[in-house]
Write a protein that holds these residues in place. Structure first.
Motif, PDB file in Angstrom:
ATOM      1  N   SER A 131       0.816  -1.210   0.000  1.00  0.00           N
ATOM      2  CA  SER A 131       0.000   0.000   0.000  1.00  0.00           C
ATOM      3  C   SER A 131       0.856   1.269   0.000  1.00  0.00           C
ATOM      4  O   SER A 131       1.912   1.327   0.649  1.00  0.00           O
ATOM      5  CB  SER A 131      -0.915   0.004   1.230  1.00  0.00           C
ATOM      6  OG  SER A 131      -1.615   1.227   1.329  1.00  0.00           O
ATOM      7  N   THR A 132       0.383   2.285  -0.721  1.00  0.00           N
ATOM      8  CA  THR A 132       1.082   3.570  -0.742  1.00  0.00           C
ATOM      9  C   THR A 132       0.713   4.452   0.444  1.00  0.00           C
ATOM     10  O   THR A 132       1.269   5.552   0.581  1.00  0.00           O
ATOM     11  CB  THR A 132       0.749   4.326  -2.041  1.00  0.00           C
ATOM     12  OG1 THR A 132      -0.673   4.509  -2.127  1.00  0.00           O
ATOM     13  CG2 THR A 132       1.220   3.538  -3.255  1.00  0.00           C
ATOM     14  N   SER A 133      -0.188   4.012   1.277  1.00  0.00           N
ATOM     15  CA  SER A 133      -0.613   4.802   2.436  1.00  0.00           C
ATOM     16  C   SER A 133       0.087   4.377   3.722  1.00  0.00           C
ATOM     17  O   SER A 133      -0.327   4.768   4.805  1.00  0.00           O
ATOM     18  CB  SER A 133      -2.129   4.680   2.624  1.00  0.00           C
ATOM     19  OG  SER A 133      -2.513   3.331   2.821  1.00  0.00           O
ATOM     20  N   HIS A 153       6.167  16.738  -0.114  1.00  0.00           N
ATOM     21  CA  HIS A 153       5.559  16.442   1.187  1.00  0.00           C
ATOM     22  C   HIS A 153       5.996  17.469   2.231  1.00  0.00           C
ATOM     23  O   HIS A 153       5.166  18.017   2.977  1.00  0.00           O
ATOM     24  CB  HIS A 153       5.963  15.036   1.620  1.00  0.00           C
ATOM     25  CG  HIS A 153       5.475  14.656   2.988  1.00  0.00           C
ATOM     26  ND1 HIS A 153       4.139  14.465   3.280  1.00  0.00           N
ATOM     27  CD2 HIS A 153       6.145  14.454   4.156  1.00  0.00           C
ATOM     28  CE1 HIS A 153       4.001  14.153   4.559  1.00  0.00           C
ATOM     29  NE2 HIS A 153       5.203  14.143   5.118  1.00  0.00           N
ATOM     30  N   ARG A 185      -1.112  10.777  -4.857  1.00  0.00           N
ATOM     31  CA  ARG A 185      -1.302  11.962  -4.014  1.00  0.00           C
ATOM     32  C   ARG A 185      -1.506  13.240  -4.811  1.00  0.00           C
ATOM     33  O   ARG A 185      -2.260  14.124  -4.383  1.00  0.00           O
ATOM     34  CB  ARG A 185      -0.084  12.121  -3.100  1.00  0.00           C
ATOM     35  CG  ARG A 185      -0.220  13.237  -2.087  1.00  0.00           C
ATOM     36  CD  ARG A 185       0.830  13.127  -1.018  1.00  0.00           C
ATOM     37  NE  ARG A 185       0.753  14.219  -0.063  1.00  0.00           N
ATOM     38  CZ  ARG A 185       1.553  14.368   0.976  1.00  0.00           C
ATOM     39  NH1 ARG A 185       2.499  13.479   1.194  1.00  0.00           N
ATOM     40  NH2 ARG A 185       1.422  15.398   1.798  1.00  0.00           N
ATOM     41  N   CYS A 217       3.260   6.327  -5.177  1.00  0.00           N
ATOM     42  CA  CYS A 217       2.907   7.239  -4.080  1.00  0.00           C
ATOM     43  C   CYS A 217       2.630   8.652  -4.606  1.00  0.00           C
ATOM     44  O   CYS A 217       1.668   9.304  -4.172  1.00  0.00           O
ATOM     45  CB  CYS A 217       4.036   7.270  -3.049  1.00  0.00           C
ATOM     46  SG  CYS A 217       4.260   5.733  -2.123  1.00  0.00           S
TER      47      CYS A 217
END
Length: 469
Positions: free
Chosen positions: A80-82, A126, A105, A101
């Motif tokens: 998962s990218t989360s 980020h 986003r 990712c």
């Protein structure tokens, strides 16, 4: 009447002449599964089950480096990218994972702006998002401090186009008490200070570019002038932050109301900086005192590109910069567009160019220059062999000034771009100057074919294409 003979129980019945029912698939019993996931597939291999278990429990038990390359590939394609960055930041280096990712986003992802590194793109953007929405005295500073160890190895550039000021909780009460506290207030109200950059930059060991703008975007009906205030405390903390970042090569602080006093504070900390090669203080309030500090910086730094576009520099400030330019052998690009240096400052720049042999890009557009500057600039064109890109647009050069520039261009073999739009030089002079420019361009192209230069690694895009604004 003859009675029927009883059948022999031990007798073997003759073979049936009918065909095997299994040979006809229509006569076979068919199974209709009510479970849509039911299939006749065989049981998955044990390795596949283990890989799926690792994927499902990666957050609590991140197993990756001990796997075989093929198994690592399967895990990275499906994990998962989360997942928390505390798990993935220093463990996963696969570009494919960080590409997923980024795409998950942000809608627009131009990896070419980040050295073609998806991981660098993710951590730079980020961190930028955290800083853009950081509210002093409201946001927990640990939101920034906790992410620094995770991203410090991957952040090379930060572009922060807004800083939020503190939130005023009781505006009415402050208005009532304003008269009582006005006499006690200092140079700047501490309540309007923004995020302290000195907390961040010393920890980013690979930071090379820092682009900042102190203001608020999309404020709408909540507009107030103090939302765009670059306070004295902000200036001091930023100067300290830049000083403690020895890897910084490009520093841009634009549209932040930087005046003379604040510019002098910043420049004092930039003197003798070990790696700074580009400084951009465009669209601010810098006047002659700040320009004198810039002149001192030119000869006490390694700056190659200097942009002071759209400030309040007049003749005295231009003279200070010209004095430094006459002794400098490093600066290659100078942008003074949209100031007001007038002929006195323009002539000082011309005198400096008669002694300088390194400056290649000069932008003096929109500076109230006229014929006296053009007359002296004609000598520069005839003698200077370093200038290649010149911009004198939006000045009052005039017809006679245009003839002077044309006379200088007849002896020039190096200038390949000369912008004279809205300079009132006359169509004939402008046409003949453009013809000379085309001749120089062909000569430069011919020389480049005969002696192809070695390709240096550019530090910024502006070194290849000088910024015009």
């Amino acid at each position: 009447m003859q009675e029927p003979v009883a059948a022999d129980p031990n007798a073997v019945p003759p073979p049936s002449r009918t065909r095997n029912p299994a040979a006809n698939p229509r006569r076979m019993r068919r199974i209709i599964a009510e479970d849509p996931e039911w299939s006749l597939a065989i049981v998955p291999q044990l390795t596949e089950l283990c890989i799926q278990h690792i994927i499902n429990n990666f957050e609590s038990n991140p197993i990756l480096n001990s796997l075989l390359p093929d198994h690592q590939r399967k895990v990275l394609d499906k994990v998962s990218t989360s997942l928390p960055l505390t798990v993935t930041a220093n463990l996963i280096s696969d570009e494919g994972y960080w590409k997923r990712c980024c795409i998950a986003r942000w809608a627009v992802c131009d990896v070419s702006r980040y050295g073609n590194s998806w991981k660098r793109m993710f951590f730079e953007r980020h961190l930028e998002n955290i800083l853009k929405f950081y509210i002093p005295d409201t946001t927990n500073p640990n939101q920034v401090l906790d992410v620094i160890p995770l991203c410090k190895e991957y952040v090379k550039k930060l572009d922060i186009d807004q800083f939020l000021p503190p939130v005023k909780i009781d505006q009415k009460k402050e208005d009532e008490e304003a008269s009582d506290t006005e006499s006690d207030s200092g140079m700047d109200e501490p309540s309007m200070d923004h995020f302290d950059m000195s907390m961040l930059t010393p920890a980013l060991c690979h930071l090379e570019e820092l682009h900042l703008s102190y203001g608020v975007k999309d404020c709408g009906m909540n507009f107030e002038w103090n939302l765009f205030e670059f306070t004295y405390r902000d200036c001091c903390s930023l100067a300290n932050a830049v000083k403690k970042c020895p890897t910084l090569k490009v520093f841009k602080l634009s549209r932040s109301k930087v005046d003379d006093e604040k510019s002098r504070v910043l420049i004092h900390e930039l003197l003798d900086h070990p790696s700074l090669i580009e400084l951009n203080l465009s669209h601010n309030l810098i006047a002659d005192r700040g320009a004198r500090a810039v002149g001192k910086l030119i000869n006490r730094s390694k700056i190659v590109t200097l942009n002071l576009c759209d400030n309040r520099i007049r003749a005295q400030g231009a003279q200070a910069i010209a004095h430094a330019l006459s002794k400098n052998s490093i600066l290659t690009s100078l942008n003074l567009r949209l100031n007001c240096i007038e002929d006195e400052g323009g002539q000082a720049i011309c005198h400096a160019l008669l002694a300088n042999d390194t400056l290649t890009n000069l932008h003096l557009g929109g500076n109230e220059l006229s014929e006296p500057t053009a007359t002296l600039f004609s000598q520069v064109l005839a003698q200077n062999t370093a200038l290649t890109h010149i911009n004198l647009s939006c000045n009052h050069i005039g017809l006679d000034g245009g003839k002077q520039l044309l006379e200088g261009m007849t002896d020039n073999k190096t200038v390949v771009e000369f912008d004279l739009r809205l300079a009132e030089v006359g169509q004939e002079s402008e046409y003949l100057i453009n013809q000379a420019i085309k001749t120089n361009q062909e000569l430069a192209r011919f020389k480049s074919l005969q002696h192809p230069p070695s390709a240096p690694v550019p530090h910024t895009v502006e070194e290849k294409h000088p910024e015009q604004g």
